[in-house]
Scaffold this motif. Structure first.
Motif, PDB file in Angstrom:
ATOM      1  N   ARG A  32       3.644   5.604  -5.761  1.00 53.84           N
ATOM      2  CA  ARG A  32       3.729   5.487  -7.219  1.00 53.84           C
ATOM      3  C   ARG A  32       2.797   6.499  -7.877  1.00 53.84           C
ATOM      4  N   SER A  33       1.693   6.785  -7.223  1.00 54.10           N
ATOM      5  CA  SER A  33       0.739   7.756  -7.780  1.00 54.10           C
ATOM      6  C   SER A  33       1.298   9.165  -7.723  1.00 54.10           C
ATOM      7  N   SER A  34       1.874   9.524  -6.577  1.00 48.92           N
ATOM      8  CA  SER A  34       2.450  10.863  -6.419  1.00 48.92           C
ATOM      9  C   SER A  34       3.191  10.926  -5.092  1.00 48.92           C
ATOM     10  N   ALA A  35       4.026  11.944  -4.957  1.00 44.97           N
ATOM     11  CA  ALA A  35       4.703  12.167  -3.681  1.00 44.97           C
ATOM     12  C   ALA A  35       3.647  12.473  -2.617  1.00 44.97           C
ATOM     13  N   ASN A  79      13.648   0.568 -12.428  1.00 47.27           N
ATOM     14  CA  ASN A  79      12.748   0.890 -11.322  1.00 47.27           C
ATOM     15  C   ASN A  79      11.317   0.489 -11.635  1.00 47.27           C
ATOM     16  N   GLU A  80      10.867   0.823 -12.848  1.00 53.47           N
ATOM     17  CA  GLU A  80       9.491   0.530 -13.223  1.00 53.47           C
ATOM     18  C   GLU A  80       9.229  -0.972 -13.227  1.00 53.47           C
ATOM     19  N   ARG A  81      10.157  -1.745 -13.777  1.00 57.26           N
ATOM     20  CA  ARG A  81       9.944  -3.190 -13.811  1.00 57.26           C
ATOM     21  C   ARG A  81       9.977  -3.788 -12.408  1.00 57.26           C
ATOM     22  N   ALA A  83       0.831  -1.214   0.000  1.00 61.04           N
ATOM     23  CA  ALA A  83       0.000   0.000   0.000  1.00 61.04           C
ATOM     24  C   ALA A  83       0.862   1.259   0.000  1.00 61.04           C
ATOM     25  N   ILE A  84       1.949   1.259   0.751  1.00 54.87           N
ATOM     26  CA  ILE A  84       2.843   2.418   0.780  1.00 54.87           C
ATOM     27  C   ILE A  84       3.417   2.675  -0.610  1.00 54.87           C
ATOM     28  N   LEU A 116       8.857  10.306  -1.607  1.00 50.30           N
ATOM     29  CA  LEU A 116       8.702   9.879  -3.000  1.00 50.30           C
ATOM     30  C   LEU A 116       9.613   8.693  -3.282  1.00 50.30           C
ATOM     31  N   ILE A 117       9.262   7.954  -4.320  1.00 48.46           N
ATOM     32  CA  ILE A 117      10.101   6.839  -4.754  1.00 48.46           C
ATOM     33  C   ILE A 117      11.225   7.388  -5.605  1.00 48.46           C
ATOM     34  N   ARG A 118      12.443   7.072  -5.234  1.00 49.05           N
ATOM     35  CA  ARG A 118      13.610   7.570  -5.956  1.00 49.05           C
ATOM     36  C   ARG A 118      13.789   6.781  -7.244  1.00 49.05           C
ATOM     37  N   ILE A 119      13.784   7.478  -8.368  1.00 52.90           N
ATOM     38  CA  ILE A 119      13.972   6.851  -9.666  1.00 52.90           C
ATOM     39  C   ILE A 119      15.439   6.955 -10.045  1.00 52.90           C
TER      40      ILE A 119
END
Length: 301
Positions: free
Chosen positions: A18-21, A84-86, A12-13, A74-77
């Protein structure tokens, strides 16, 4: 708190970010809503949240950082955003399959044979540690497997299949090996070096598919005109990272690529049938004309 709740909370986190910061307050609100939906207690304290971030990185290599200027997480890309996406996609799939109950009747997987992933971990180990890799390989041109001695460089995916990119020690050529035709891998203790200026990923930078290039060729500008209904797919899933949109209106989507013109690209373009037309180069136009002609002649009785 059960392991199921912990894994659901991690998932859930990640979905939230992933949707937004989001601020910690927003993340807590999201978790509270998910608790009501899923029937589990996913609520956390600030201290537990920090521990969750460490566990998420440790388990899944998904790095969540705090942006002090925005006061949000946020998720660091990484530079290799595709990785990261995969990773995130794989996490979501695994979470849904292992945490949710009785989902098999709601999911219909593609029916296919093994794609060689049983050797994936060992091959990756050999690549990371630069260890000579020997294996038996069954090519389509040969009747039986033959021993290959290689220096492995890269694992590459294309069209749902995985390939090993490696230097064949018998002729010094860099070649592509399909994992589903590779067997009996032996990771030796022989170390090898990669030249400092050599980046295996650059081999396919200007390629479509797993054919890196044709000897003596250079990447060419390719301009394609696609029917608008098919163009919608290419805008959401580009043919190549070099894809640029030139025209986008009610009559056509016109795009430009910079790629090697090789077998994989030609076969892909032929698959569009009458929904796609090559504008340039002329050599590619002639190749597709010949391909469509041969296909038509299959039905000329």
């Amino acid at each position: 708190m059960s392991k199921r709740e912990t894994l659901l909370r991690y998932s859930a986190i990640i979905r939230c970010l992933r949707s937004s910061a989001a601020s910690l307050k927003e993340i807590k609100a999201y978790l509270e809503n998910e608790s009501n939906i899923q029937g589990y207690d996913l609520n956390i304290s600030a201290r537990t949240f920090q521990r969750d971030l460490d566990d998420i990185y440790s388990l899944y290599q998904i790095e969540i950082e705090y942006d002090y200027s925005r006061k949000k997480y946020l998720i660091r890309i990484a530079e290799n955003g595709g990785f990261n996406e995969r990773t995130l996609e794989a996490f979501e799939t695994l979470s849904a399959l292992t945490v949710s109950r009785d989902v098999s009747k709601y999911i219909d997987f593609e029916k296919r044979k093994s794609i060689g992933l049983e050797n994936f971990h060992g091959l990756l180990h050999a690549i990371k540690n630069r260890l000579q890799l020997n294996f038996d390989y069954q090519s389509f041109e040969q009747d039986k497997p033959h021993l290959r001695k290689t220096n492995p460089f890269l694992l590459k995916e294309f069209r749902g299949r995985w390939y090993l990119i490696a230097k064949n020690l018998s002729d010094g050529m860099i070649k592509t090996y399909a994992l589903d035709r590779l067997s009996n891998p032996e990771i030796t203790k022989k170390k090898f070096r990669i030249p400092v200026e050599f980046n295996p990923r650059d081999i396919f930078k200007d390629s479509f598919g797993i054919i890196s290039s044709v000897v003596g060729s250079i990447p060419e500008k390719v301009v394609l005109s696609i029917r608008p209904d098919q163009g919608k797919y290419l805008k959401t899933l580009p043919l190549h990272h070099s894809q640029k949109i030139i025209i986008d209106n009610e009559t056509e989507l016109r795009i430009q690529l910079k790629v090697y013109i090789a077998f994989d690209l030609v076969k892909e373009l032929l698959s569009f049938g009458d929904a796609m037309k090559v504008i340039e180069p002329q050599s590619l136009i002639e190749e597709l004309k010949e391909g469509h002609k041969c296909a038509f002649e299959q039905y000329s009785f």
